[in-house]
Structures are given as structure tokens and as C-alpha cells.
Design an enzyme around this catalytic site. Structure first.
Site, mmCIF file in Angstrom:
data_model
loop_
_atom_site.group_PDB
_atom_site.id
_atom_site.type_symbol
_atom_site.label_atom_id
_atom_site.label_comp_id
_atom_site.label_asym_id
_atom_site.label_seq_id
_atom_site.Cartn_x
_atom_site.Cartn_y
_atom_site.Cartn_z
ATOM 1 N N CYS A 91 0.807 -1.227 0.000
ATOM 2 C CA CYS A 91 0.000 0.000 0.000
ATOM 3 C C CYS A 91 0.839 1.275 0.000
ATOM 4 O O CYS A 91 0.371 2.326 -0.424
ATOM 5 C CB CYS A 91 -0.927 0.027 1.204
ATOM 6 N N HIS A 343 -8.718 3.257 -3.002
ATOM 7 C CA HIS A 343 -7.322 3.006 -2.630
ATOM 8 C C HIS A 343 -6.661 2.151 -3.712
ATOM 9 O O HIS A 343 -6.432 0.963 -3.511
ATOM 10 C CB HIS A 343 -7.318 2.307 -1.265
ATOM 11 N N CYS A 373 -0.895 2.824 6.341
ATOM 12 C CA CYS A 373 -0.644 1.467 6.807
ATOM 13 C C CYS A 373 -0.260 0.612 5.601
ATOM 14 O O CYS A 373 -0.523 0.978 4.454
ATOM 15 C CB CYS A 373 -1.876 0.890 7.497
#
Length: 387
Positions: A91, A343, A373
Site C-alpha cells: 500500500c 485506494h 498502513c
């Protein structure tokens, strides 16, 4: 050591992954489009002077495989002499791309870096082809590879209620919609070709994923998505699935001066940390704390925060851990976050940094912190200072 400054920062609109605007547009084309746009917006820079291109992408297979950074740069007709590398820290990939490009400049190995990231989650789903080693089960809970269950774990540990998660999700959509209506995303979004519901080619200049009609009653009716018996995390309080790309032009302060380019901000500090994979969503807390320590700053020195909203439960746990719950409405994700915008994994780090820079300028804030995160237990953070 050279100061690293941000010259430009842009992104595509966020397209819905299921049948959305970019369903017939490849990830390489989204990336190449932004690379060309950054260069056209900054004609003082000769493309051949870019020392390296760092591009984040998580699922490096199919159209995103075989070094998408290089594929996109070739499509963008950037000179062959300019190298390019694809970066993967899940991520945090495009924020890691920013760190890698900045670090090369800091130590004198480069003067100019083009960084960014992309993820087409409609074409290459997050779990496509993933095959975890069975031996990992000896040291890591199997559920640690299931992001929604890690959010459930944080909700239980930090007593994050279903009601507070739903309220946070509504806030994200409302703020993102308000920002869209006020043209607050206009400075960062680059109009990008896609297809409408009828398949007609058109240019999109707005985020397709925001649901302004989201309300507490609708969210309360949703079933838990990951733990059907005892869970509180739903699809509505999870980050949306979207497709998109982001890009930033960074260089040494001295090179910007010689080219006559005006820096928007400089990188004050960077940090990456590890944490227990079962609570991967808590990574922003130690990452932010380390970035603050390296910057010689305190939490109260930071005027604005961008926290990637992987899940409402995860975001609220981090805000609680950082002591930001009471100041959230004044300082955190003022234009909404990934629950509303989506995302796209490899895109998000540079995307939230771009949004943060624009908010810092609009609100005349000196310091801003962007943090995320990272799956399997990591956190990443960057502190920006306006110049």
C-alpha cells in the site's frame, strides 16, 4: 546533504474498478499520461535530465508486469537514456517511490526524480495470483493476510464501535463530495480519457467513486464483510475499489533554482517501520512518531494530516493512538480519504501526498504529515514543509 523539493504533483481521477471510467484503459496508459503531463507543465526541465523514474505498483503482473515504470516511460516517449524502476511496498509503494527518489537526491546520486504510482484494480485484483507460503503460519496468523480481519482486530483492541466507523465513512464521502463541489481537487486532477456508461470516449476530470448519498441509515443496514458473526467492518467502512495513478516531480533545491522553478514544499523527514502483521493498520502510528523525531518536530507542530483510510476502524485506531481524535475535524483528511476516493494500491502514497500539499497551500500551513498502513505489518510516513 541536499534539500529535496516538490515542484509538481498531480493525479488522475479515481475511476470505479467495477465497470468504471477506466475499464478500457490500461495501467501503463494512465501512468504515461501523467508522466507526459508533468513534463508539459514544467517545460523548463528537459526530460533527458531526469535521473531516474520511481513508480509504485503492487500487483506486478499482466499489464502491470515486467517493470511497468519502464513500459510507461517508453509509452510517454521519455528519452531512452532515462532509467525507470517499479517499487513495491504494498500500500505504501508510491510513497516509497517518493522516499527512494528523494534519498538519491539527498546523497548526491541524482538531481531530478520523477516519482509516482499506479494500480488498476479492475484489471488486476488485489489477490490475483497470490500464494502465501504455508510455513508463514508458524510465526504469523493466517488472518494477517486478510486485511479486513486485521481491521476487525484493531476495532476490538481499541474499542472502535460500529457506529463510530459508520460516522467516519459518512464523513469521508461528505468531505470528498464537498471538496469536489468547491473545485478543491481541480489543481491536482489531470483530465484523463475514459469511457462513459455507454462506452463513449470522453475526458474525465472528477472522481467517480464518491457516493454523496451515503448516510448512517444505509451503512447501518450493511452486513459485516469479513467476520459475519461478530464483525463490525463492512464494505461501506472499507476503502473503495478504484483505478488511478499519481505523479510528483522532485529535485534538489539547487537544481530547481538553476531551472527557475518554484518549489511547493520540501521533504522534512521520512520514516518506515514494521509492526505485528495482525494489526498492520496500526503502522502509521509508529511511522509518524519516527518521522516526527527525525524532523525534530512535535505532533502539535503539524498543521494537517493525510491518513490513508484503508478502513474506518483502522483509521480511528491510528487517530486514537496518535492523540488526534479531538482535532480530527480540523486537521485530518479534510477532503475525505480512501473510503470515498478508493485506494488504488500503488497510486495512493503519492495521491495522499498530492492532496496534502494542496491543502497546505490553501490553508497556509507550514508542516503536513502523510502516512499509510501497509499490508503484512508496516507503516510509512512523510513530513512536508512549505517553502
Amino acid at each position: 546533504m541536499e534539500n529535496v523539493v516538490i515542484i509538481d504533483a498531480v493525479r488522475t481521477p479515481m475511476g470505479r474498478s467495477k465497470g468504471g471510467a477506466f475499464r478500457q484503459v490500461r495501467a501503463e496508459d494512465l501512468s504515461a499520461h501523467l508522466m507526459r503531463e508533468v513534463l508539459s507543465r514544467n517545460p523548463e526541465l528537459n526530460a533527458a535530465e531526469i535521473d531516474d523514474i520511481y513508480w509504485g505498483c503492487v500487483q506486478q503482473t499482466l499489464e502491470q508486469g515486467f517493470n511497468i515504470a519502464r513500459n510507461a516511460s517508453l509509452l510517454a516517449e521519455i528519452p531512452h537514456s532515462v532509467p525507470a524502476v517499479t517499487v513495491n511496498r504494498l500500500c505504501g509503494s508510491s510513497m516509497q517511490a517518493l522516499h527512494d527518489g528523494a534519498r538519491a537526491i539527498m546523497v548526491g546520486d541524482a538531481q531530478v526524480s520523477l516519482i509516482g504510482g499506479v494500480e488498476h484494480m479492475g484489471h488486476v485484483p488485489m489477490n490475483h495470483g497470490v500464494d502465501f507460503h504455508p510455513g508463514m503460519g508458524r510465526t504469523v496468523a493466517k488472518a494477517a493476510g486478510m486485511m479486513g480481519l486485521t481491521a476487525e482486530m484493531l476495532a476490538k483492541i481499541h474499542n472502535i464501535s460500529r457506529q463510530s466507523q459508520d460516522e467516519f465513512a459518512v464523513r469521508s464521502h461528505q468531505r470528498a463530495y464537498a471538496a469536489t463541489q468547491a473545485d478543491h481537487f481541480a489543481k491536482e486532477i489531470v483530465a484523463t480519457n475514459g469511457h462513459d456508461a455507454d462506452g463513449i470516449l470522453k475526458r474525465f476530470d472528477f472522481d467517480e467513486v464518491i457516493r454523496p448519498e451515503t448516510n448512517l441509515a444505509g451503512l447501518a443496514a450493511l452486513r459485516p464483510a469479513f467476520d459475519p458473526v461478530n464483525g463490525t467492518v463492512t464494505a461501506g467502512t472499507s476503502s473503495a475499489l478504484s483505478d488511478g495513478a499519481s505523479a510528483m516531480l522532485i529535485m534538489s533545491e539547487s537544481r530547481a533554482k538553476s531551472l527557475g522553478l518554484t518549489p511547493r514544499a520540501r521533504i522534512r523527514s521520512m520514516a518506515v517501520v514494521g509492526c505485528d502483521p495482525s494489526i498492520m493498520g496500526y503502522g502509521p502510528v509508529p511511522a509518524s512518531q519516527l518521522a516526527l523525531k527525525r524532523a525534530g518536530l512535535k505532533l502539535e507542530d503539524i498543521g494537517l494530516f493525510e491518513l490513508n483510510e484503508a478502513f474506518a476502524a483502522q483509521s480511528l485506531a491510528c487517530l486514537k493512538g496518535l492523540g488526534l481524535l479531538e482535532s480530527m475535524d480540523d486537521k485530518v483528511n479534510l477532503n475525505g480519504g480512501a473510503i470515498a476516493l478508493g485506494h488504488p494500491l500503488g497510486c495512493s502514497g503519492a495521491r495522499i501526498s498530492t492532496t496534502l500539499l494542496n491543502l497546505m497551500e490553501r490553508r497556509d500551513v507550514q508542516f503536513g504529515l502523510a502516512t499509510m498502513c501497509i499490508g503484512l505489518g508496516q507503516g510509512i510516513a512523510t513530513i512536508f514543509e512549505r517553502v
